[in-house]
Design an enzyme around this catalytic site. Structure first.
Site, PDB file in Angstrom:
ATOM      1  N   CYS A   1      23.101 -22.818 -20.554  1.00 20.83           N
ATOM      2  CA  CYS A   1      22.504 -24.104 -20.030  1.00 20.83           C
ATOM      3  C   CYS A   1      22.986 -25.167 -21.069  1.00 20.83           C
ATOM      4  CB  CYS A   1      21.110 -23.968 -20.364  1.00 20.83           C
ATOM      5  SG  CYS A   1      20.575 -22.395 -19.093  1.00 20.83           S
ATOM      6  N   LEU A   2      23.940 -26.137 -20.777  1.00 22.61           N
ATOM      7  CA  LEU A   2      24.396 -26.973 -21.340  1.00 22.61           C
ATOM      8  C   LEU A   2      24.181 -28.597 -20.811  1.00 22.61           C
ATOM      9  CD1 LEU A   2      25.978 -28.023 -24.033  1.00 22.61           C
ATOM     10  CD2 LEU A   2      28.155 -27.778 -22.783  1.00 22.61           C
TER      11      LEU A   2
ATOM     12  N   GLY B   1      22.326 -36.776 -17.848  1.00 26.75           N
ATOM     13  CA  GLY B   1      23.161 -37.604 -18.495  1.00 26.75           C
ATOM     14  C   GLY B   1      24.088 -36.886 -19.546  1.00 26.75           C
TER      15      GLY B   1
ATOM     16  N   TRP C   1      22.984 -28.349 -13.087  1.00 29.65           N
ATOM     17  CA  TRP C   1      24.175 -27.555 -12.691  1.00 29.65           C
ATOM     18  C   TRP C   1      24.363 -26.476 -13.354  1.00 29.65           C
ATOM     19  CZ3 TRP C   1      24.785 -30.794  -8.797  1.00 29.65           C
ATOM     20  CH2 TRP C   1      24.620 -31.962  -8.728  1.00 29.65           C
TER      21      TRP C   1
ATOM     22  N   TYR D   1      25.051 -34.874 -32.523  1.00 30.05           N
ATOM     23  CA  TYR D   1      25.251 -33.382 -31.957  1.00 30.05           C
ATOM     24  C   TYR D   1      25.086 -32.268 -33.000  1.00 30.05           C
ATOM     25  CZ  TYR D   1      29.830 -34.321 -34.628  1.00 30.05           C
ATOM     26  OH  TYR D   1      30.743 -34.127 -35.659  1.00 30.05           O
TER      27      TYR D   1
ATOM     28  N   GLY E   1      36.188 -19.727 -21.855  1.00 27.83           N
ATOM     29  CA  GLY E   1      35.707 -19.750 -20.470  1.00 27.83           C
ATOM     30  C   GLY E   1      36.921 -20.647 -19.378  1.00 27.83           C
TER      31      GLY E   1
ATOM     32  N   TRP F   1      49.516 -24.696   7.465  1.00 26.75           N
ATOM     33  CA  TRP F   1      50.307 -23.914   8.095  1.00 26.75           C
ATOM     34  C   TRP F   1      49.432 -23.159   9.216  1.00 26.75           C
ATOM     35  CZ3 TRP F   1      52.001 -21.747   2.601  1.00 26.75           C
ATOM     36  CH2 TRP F   1      52.522 -22.566   1.845  1.00 26.75           C
TER      37      TRP F   1
ATOM     38  N   GLY G   1      47.301 -24.231  10.952  1.00 27.86           N
ATOM     39  CA  GLY G   1      47.005 -25.062  12.019  1.00 27.86           C
ATOM     40  C   GLY G   1      45.256 -25.498  12.615  1.00 27.86           C
TER      41      GLY G   1
ATOM     42  N   GLU H   1      33.441 -26.734 -16.364  1.00 33.57           N
ATOM     43  CA  GLU H   1      34.013 -26.264 -17.621  1.00 33.57           C
ATOM     44  C   GLU H   1      35.022 -27.260 -17.855  1.00 33.57           C
ATOM     45  OE1 GLU H   1      34.239 -22.196 -18.703  1.00 33.57           O
ATOM     46  OE2 GLU H   1      32.765 -21.418 -17.191  1.00 33.57           O
TER      47      GLU H   1
END
Length: 432
Positions: free
Chosen positions: A175-176, A180, A207, A229, A293, A388, A390, A414
């Site tokens: 979960c990162l 925003g 997400w 951070y 990852g 290819w 179709g 990622e």
């Protein structure tokens, strides 16, 4: 009047005086960059070390690759269409991943894991993605993000508690991202305020892959927003923790069987003992795990593209138009050869990045190259395969349209393709 040769000579001297210093003399030995490729070349030259081809595997890696291929074809393939249509991963598939030992590939057998190599993880993801990219990313997140972070930064108590569960029954979720904080992930707003022996989490995430099935969430939250951070810290949050709310899965273009949900944290109390690693080091852990990852995502995109290619070629070898096979038209042969070459290049980039990681060599640039190139090639390959085949390739009666839909996410998650290019360029700048 001066001759042309004289004027050219003078011009070349003037031009030479204004050359960058790195081109000032052809007699100076060429600059050798500090890239991993140069280091490898020097090792071979100076030490006489012999390196096997990148596609040379150990007996264990070959066995894992073979068994996963069989598992994917027999137990996953019959369910792919249904899972995609229903946006739901079958429980039997999840159980099968655990039973096959694919949810703890690098985890030490002491904790119930397989104890295999990182390249084994790459091979597993590649083989799964040939059949279903949703299942591949489900496995990839567990191995390259969740398990890796706990193995590297967890206390003995945390490893003893969570790794045996993660290898046998419990799904983990990373979960990162937030509304925003996408590519600018360290702009996250989720707070973690200390209250006694607990931290209280408030905020939201978006997400979040595998959230619908996850029993453990590895959450990045900021304990001190005033230092930016550097306040980001990793927390292990169990699913049943009061105040943790898992939203409805997103209705996505591709990877539909892989759940992607929003999360909300309302006064979620997490014991101080559930901090993973050191306070304020969450951003370092996130960067490190995402670098690893990205090799996993490269393997996913590679497998997806190869699976689509493998399905399409037999069709164009059988389809007759104008009295001969589609494959017999030189124009199509050239397209097929071009795509096959790109696939091989993506494979070598991916395996090389994995080998560098295993060898303890710098691999960040190579991981970004592999992720970027494999993702771009997956989109191109699946698009060509539809052309290819179709009209039939455009229908849901055949899997190529699903491969095409699934491929798009590779250039986004990622680390979007442009972020990978930034990383590659940054390293090139430093090397020269």
């Amino acid at each position: 009047m001066e001759g042309l040769a004289v004027r050219l000579l003078r011009g070349s001297r003037l031009l030479r005086r204004n050359f960058p210093t790195c081109l000032s003399s052809w007699k100076i030995p060429p600059h050798v960059s500090k890239s991993s490729q140069s280091e490898a070349l020097l090792n071979i030259t100076n030490n006489g070390i012999h390196f096997a081809p990148l596609q040379t595997f150990t007996d264990e890696e070959m066995m894992i690759k073979s068994s996963v291929k069989k598992f994917a074809q027999e137990q996953i393939a019959p369910l792919v269409s249904t899972m995609d249509e229903n946006s739901k991963m079958e429980k039997s598939v999840i159980q099968g991943l655990f039973q096959q030992g694919l949810m703890g590939i690098e985890v030490d057998p002491e904790y119930g894991g397989t104890g295999a190599s990182f390249l084994s993880t790459v091979l597993v993801i590649e083989e799964l993605a040939k059949v279903d990219a949703s299942v591949a990313v489900f496995c990839e997140i567990q191995n390259t993000l969740i398990n890796t972070l706990i193995r590297k930064h967890g206390t003995e108590e945390q490893k003893g508690t969570y790794l045996p569960q993660l290898t046998t029954e419990k799904v983990g979720s990373f979960c990162l991202s937030e509304a925003g904080a996408g590519s600018d992930s360290f702009a996250l707003k989720t707070r973690a305020d200390k209250e006694g022996d607990y931290y209280v989490l408030n905020g939201s995430k978006m997400w979040i892959s595998s959230a619908e099935h996850a029993g453990l969430f590895l959450v990045m939250a900021n304990v001190d927003p005033t230092i930016g951070y550097k306040g980001i810290t990793s927390f292990l949050v169990d699913r049943d923790t009061p105040g943790l709310h898992i939203g409805k899965p997103e209705n996505k273009l591709g990877l539909r069987a892989s759940s992607t949900c929003p999360l909300t944290f309302e006064n979620v109390k997490v014991p101080e003992t559930n901090i993973l690693g050191q306070i304020g080091h969450g951003y370092k852990y996130a960067i490190g795990s995402l670098n690893e990852g990205r090799i996993g995502i490269a393997a996913q995109m590679l497998g997806l593209a190869q699976g689509c290619f493998d399905y399409t070629i037999p069709y164009i070898k059988e389809r007759i138009q104008f009295g001969k096979r589609l494959f017999d038209f030189q124009g199509l042969q050239h397209q097929v050869a071009h795509v096959a070459t790109q696939l091989e290049a993506a494979r070598l980039l991916t395996y090389n990045a994995a080998r560098l990681l295993e060898a303890g060599k710098p691999f960040i640039k190579e991981a970004s190259m592999a992720k970027y190139y494999a993702s771009e090639i997956a989109g191109q390959t699946t698009s060509k395969c539809i052309e290819w085949m179709g009209g039939v390739g455009y229908t849901k009666d055949y899997p190529v349209e699903k491969y095409f839909r699934d491929a798009k996410i590779g250039t986004i998650y990622e680390g979007a393709s442009n972020i990978q290019l930034n990383t590659i360029a940054k390293h090139i700048d430093a090397e020269y």
